[in-house]
Design a protein around this motif. Structure first.
Motif, PDB file in Angstrom:
ATOM      1  N   CYS A  11      30.239  17.185 -18.959  1.00  0.00           N
ATOM      2  CA  CYS A  11      30.436  15.855 -18.368  1.00  0.00           C
ATOM      3  C   CYS A  11      30.459  14.821 -19.502  1.00  0.00           C
ATOM      4  CB  CYS A  11      29.343  15.534 -17.359  1.00  0.00           C
ATOM      5  SG  CYS A  11      29.754  14.129 -16.317  1.00  0.00           S
ATOM      6  N   CYS A  69      28.168  18.102 -11.985  1.00  0.00           N
ATOM      7  CA  CYS A  69      27.556  16.960 -11.299  1.00  0.00           C
ATOM      8  C   CYS A  69      27.193  17.328  -9.863  1.00  0.00           C
ATOM      9  CB  CYS A  69      28.541  15.804 -11.326  1.00  0.00           C
ATOM     10  SG  CYS A  69      30.163  16.324 -10.705  1.00  0.00           S
ATOM     11  N   ARG A  98      23.395  17.712 -13.516  1.00  0.00           N
ATOM     12  CA  ARG A  98      23.462  16.344 -14.025  1.00  0.00           C
ATOM     13  C   ARG A  98      22.385  15.494 -13.333  1.00  0.00           C
ATOM     14  NH1 ARG A  98      28.798  12.638 -13.434  1.00  0.00           N
ATOM     15  NH2 ARG A  98      27.747  12.089 -11.484  1.00  0.00           N
TER      16      ARG A  98
END
Ligand code: FAD
Ligand code: SF4
Ligand code: SF4
Ligand code: SF4
Ligand code: SF4
Lengths: 666, 267
Positions: A11, A69, A98
């Motif tokens: 990410c 995520c 995340r």
């Protein structure tokens, strides 16, 4: 043996700043059943998705875990990518490293270890995942619009003009809502009736719209695309097909002194009445509460005078069933009642009125033909005090919000007054002037500068009557809270906009959520402003929060587009993550014992009864069955079912258990 | 011939019922349940102060159901069990013929739910005073003391499931304890397994228990496990205004939501 692929996303640096992603990929790659693992900077990007797709093909993966995520963010993205590579999308799961890990922990070996644990749990879950197929449900392409104010009218016309059928339900004898009571409208001062009534007529005449006035929604069952609605058509005591709307009956009715609601009590109406001359439909109803015949058992003068013999004293309410695919809520708002303002003498002094009553005074079709005359003695008031925020932004009155429309209509009222009474002096007590909107600030400026309205910043504390004048006491906070006292001839309160009466009950009837003020709640304040949390039910206008006309109309068109989009398909596709009641071979048929506690607990009315019959057609067992179209997969029933007969696809007991065991067996 | 025997014989003979659940003399001086199918068997029926068992639990047993239309000799607890079972759609109105034994030995017959409801409204259905005292004692304990008390009691449990078999509300074909895919409740009778079982049992009976006490009576290890579900009766009544087994069309307090429900238990 499973062939699972693990894809660890950095990410950008959102994850990799605190988690060693390479290590996570390497360690989890050694887990039993994991065939392939890798890490990449942006898994959701085009190259990232391609990487997953190619790995699925190359390594013949039968399960995918994307460690990245929140699934709320990208689960659809990755499931779609898997589907494109030929893997059933429901064999793909996300592990949230995340929000659940990198964002909440410092850079540390333990953080990386936690990420590994989270991935391991998902690997075990995916081993138990089953390929699932999307659910298809049919769509009834008819919309129900509840409420016939400007918002309901706009939504109905937009949907009808897309070629779909619309059923409109309005509880008053006429459609039009509050807008039909308004004189002229800010910020352009065009006459409300002139822009509204043509649309009311269009609704009545549109071949795609069926209008039920004097009617209310009694019950709503079913689900998106397939609602079943009962509408109670209250008896109007007339045969609408015979009535020509000549109005003779209304002139002969002996009851002449019933306060006219439409005129905010500033005029009177008979018991058989049309609420206002431009009403749609333009046919009278008998108000049974006030009709001499219903009170005393005799009269029937209207029946005698009616040239077409349309009066029906014995007419009963009729309840009709309709099937619709979508519902638009457009039931509008109300304003605070008199009893909220003892300190202002509202309800006690005839010349303390609310904004809607002022609209009627200023309206050419109103009780004074548009002349501003005070209710008590019909004199033209030379000084009017307008009180903005009457009840709004006032925690003491239980309303903390800003009613939004009052600043603007108060400025409009002051302006209209000045246009009609040139030597009059308008005063406005205000807290702040909130005039955000196209041409709104300019409008208020005009009121202040050109129409010489005295704006005083501060609240009014009391109003009392003395020698035929209303003494208004307040403070000017811009002059160091200096006390102000004005001898006024009339006071107009901009009473707070509140949820319409009956809004809470209606929300419960249609099964949508509402806020603490009983305004209907939108699904997301920014991104889903016209949707509710119940699929297939949309919001338009002031039933959601106080709104002015442009906003109400915009929301209505937004809701109409949502309905049209829904109706653009013959079938709806839904995620199959729904509950299922297990079935087994006779004589057991299912572990379900038919206690139906799940039926009462299900917030979406998704549990139905299924009767198992023998060859002779006798019922041998009654079992619960989940309606896949209605079930939202919330899992409440699963928690309640004592015998564990219900499970959720994709979140089965077995899967959750496996996840927990994976953690415990570390 | 007692009134009871006469009545049951008549019911069987005119085919109002096919079988009757009552009491007979058991071994030693014990009383046990009996299932009467004809006039001869009816002679075994007895009714005296020792006939206290709640027989309603038998109404749903597969072997008993097979006998056809049932009649039952009911005490207050059995009447309440029937109401609770009705509210859970296990018994239909008119399906069971109920004879109630009054304190003076006379019999009252109930053929529909309405009359049972009316009767219960004016009847004492509360918990016995000895049990009230025990609950008061439990409630006076600190959380920790209570925890130790129950752990000590549960240590004795041998997981014979007699309590489950005795309870009229434990009618599931497959109890959660017997579910092994996955096995949420460990089978073995160790500390964790016993605790899990009893917590599960208390949860499943919360707001459904009709305080008949059969579970504790059945327990060979003398565990007062009925107190666990009894203790939930008054808070549920206070919070949601509901008492189990009083109305045939009641909705379960813990599965329904009313906007004016109290939420004072949320911390
Ligand atoms: C004093 C005043 C002056 C205003 N001046 C202006 C202005 O100048 N310019 C401007 O832009 N806005 C103005 N407004 C705001 C304007 O009135 C609203 O924006 C508009 O009326 C909102 O329309 P609506 O259709 O959402 O609600 P409404 O007009 O309230 O219509 C709702 C309709 O739903 C019906 N209904 C309610 N409940 C049910 C039910 N359960 N079943 C069936 N039908 C039901 C009602 O009878 C009504 O017909 C003013 C408001 C006030 C109070
Ligand atoms: S709660 Fe369980 S046993 Fe009861 S009806 Fe629902 S699925 Fe069947
Ligand atoms: S999962 Fe939720 S929505 Fe679906 S049937 Fe169970 S309680 Fe109803
Ligand atoms: S839990 Fe015990 S007291 Fe309660 S109904 Fe069951 S057997 Fe009777
Ligand atoms: S009857 Fe007693 S010993 Fe047997 S399972 Fe129940 S509590 Fe345990």
């Amino acid at each position: 043996m499973s062939r699972i692929g693990v894809f660890v996303c950095h990410c950008g640096e959102n994850i990799s700043a605190t988690v060693n992603c390479e290590k996570v990929a390497k360690i989890t790659g050694e887990l039993k059943g994991v065939e392939f693992s890798t890490d990449y900077k942006y898994m959701c990007s085009y190259p990232g998705q391609t990487l997953i797709k190619e790995a699925i093909k190359e390594h013949k993966l039968d399960g995918v875990v994307v460690a990245a995520c929140s699934p709320r963010m990208h689960e659809p993205t990755f499931r779609k990518a898997c589907a494109e590579a030929g893997l059933n999308p429901f064999l793909c799961e996300m592990s949230n490293i995340r929000e659940h890990c990198s964002w909440v922990h410092p850079k540390d070996d333990l953080t990386t270890e936690k990420a590994q644990d989270l991935v391991r749990v998902m690997v075990e879950k995916v081993k138990k995942n089953k390929a699932l197929n999307s659910i298809k449900v049919p769509v009834t392409k008819t919309a129900l619009v509840i409420g016939g104010g400007i918002a309901g009218i706009q939504a109905a016309l937009d949907i009808a003009n897309c070629g779909h059928k619309v059923i409109m339900v309005e509880r008053q004898p006429s459609i039009g809502g509050h807008m039909s009571q308004l004189s002229e409208t800010f910020p352009t001062l065009d006459c409300s009736q002139c822009i509204l009534t043509p649309r009311m007529v269009e609704v009545a005449q549109h071949p795609n719209i069926t209008l039920h006035t004097y009617s209310e929604v009694e019950s709503v069952d079913g689900f998106i695309g397939n609602f079943k609605v009962k509408i109670r058509k209250r008896s109007k005591s007339i045969d609408e097909h015979l009535c020509t709307g000549c109005g003779l009956c209304t002139t002969k009715c002996p009851q002449k002194k019933i306060p006219n609601e439409f005129e905010r009590g500033l005029g009177f109406r008979p018991a058989i009445y049309v609420p206002f001359p431009q009403a749609v439909p333009n046919k009278p109803v008998i108000d049974r509460e006030h009709c001499t015949y219903y009170i005393k058992g005799k009269c029937k003068i209207c029946e005698i005078v009616c040239p077409t013999k349309a009066i029906r004293f014995d007419q009963e309410d009729e309840v009709i069933d309709v099937a619709v695919g979508a519902i638009v809520m457009a039931t509008g708002f109300d304003v605070l009642k008199t009893d909220y303002f003892p300190e202002y003498g509202y309800g006690k002094y005839a010349d303390v009125i609310d904004g809607l009553a002022f609209e009627r005074l200023a309206s050419a079709s109103g009780p004074t033909q548009g002349e501003i005359r005070r209710p008590s003695d019909g004199k033209i008031p030379k000084k009017i005090v307008f009180v903005a925020c009457a009840g709004s932004r006032d925690p003491a009155k239980g309303i903390e919000y800003c009613s939004k429309i009052c600043c603007m209509y108060t400025a409009k009222h002051a302006m209209l007054y000045k246009h009609k009474v040139h030597d009059g002096i308008p005063y406005v007590f205000y807290m702040d002037i909130r005039a955000g909107g196209k041409n709104y600030e300019e409008f208020v400026r005009r009121t202040i500068v050109e129409d010489e309205t005295q704006y005083i910043r501060g609240r009014v504390s009391t109003i009392y009557e003395k020698n035929g004048k209303l003494i208004v006491k307040g403070a000017d906070t811009l002059m160091g809270a200096q006390p102000v006292e004005i001898e006024a001839d009339m006071v107009v309160l901009a009473t707070a906009g509140v949820a319409n009466h009956g809004a809470e009950e209606l929300a419960q009837t249609v099964h949508i959520s509402y806020d603490p003020y009983k305004f209907f709640a939108e699904a997301h304040p920014k991104l889903k402003p016209v949707e509710t949390n119940t699929a297939g039910i949309f919001l338009a206008g002031a039933c959601q929060a106080p709104k002015d006309i442009p906003e109400s109309v915009a929301a209505a068109s937004g809701a109409a587009v949502k309905v049209a989009a829904l109706f653009s398909n013959d079938e709806l596709t839904r995620d199959p993550l729904v509950a299922v009641v297990n079935r087994s071979a006779p004589p057991v048929y299912s572990q379900c014992v038919g206690c139906f506690l799940c039926q009462s607990v299900c917030p979406y009315q998704a549990i139905e009864r299924e009767e198992i019959k023998n060859r002779n057609g006798e019922v041998i067992k009654t079992l619960a069955r989940v309606n896949e179209g209605l079930c939202q997969g919330c899992g409440t029933c699963v928690a309640l079912c004592r015998t564990k007969a219900i499970d959720i696809h994709g979140y089965s007991n077995q899967q959750v258990y496996t996840e927990i065991m994976a953690l415990l067996n570390d | 011939m007692s009134d009871l025997i006469k009545k049951v014989t008549a019911l069987l003979n005119d085919k109002t019922i096919n079988a009757f659940i009552g009491y007979e003399k058991g071994s030693a001086d014990r009383i046990r349940a009996t299932f009467i199918r004809n006039e001869d068997q009816a002679q075994k029926l007895i009714l005296n102060a020792s006939c206290t068992q709640n027989l309603a639990g038998y109404l749903l047993k597969h072997e008993v159901k097979k006998l056809g239309k049932l009649g039952i000799l009911a005490n207050v607890a059995a009447l309440r069990s029937i109401m609770q079972l009705a509210s859970e759609f296990q018994i239909k109105d008119g399906e069971v013929y109920v004879l109630f034994a009054n304190a003076d030995g006379s019999l009252t017959e109930f053929t529909d739910f309405k009359s049972i409801e009316a009767f219960l409204e004016t009847t004492d259905t509360g918990i016995k005073s000895e049990e009230q005292e025990m609950i008061a004692k439990l409630e006076a304990m600190t959380v920790n003391e209570r925890w130790l008390f129950w752990n000590k009691e549960f240590e004795k449990c041998i997981k014979c499931y007699a309590c489950r078999a005795a309870c009229p509300m434990c009618y599931c074909h497959r109890c959660t304890t017997d579910v092994n895919q996955p096995q949420w409740i460990p089978v073995a009778s160790h500390e964790l397994g016993n605790l899990d079982y009893h917590l599960m049992r208390a949860m499943h009976l919360a707001g459904r228990c009709v305080n008949c006490g059969e579970c504790a009576t059945a327990c060979p290890m003398d565990i007062p496990l009925n107190l666990l579900t009894y203790q939930l009766i008054s808070p549920i009544k206070a919070t949601f205004g509901a008492t189990a087994g009083m109305k045939a069309d009641a909705v379960y307090a813990l599965s329904t939501y009313k906007p004016d429900d109290k939420e004072n238990f949320i911390i």
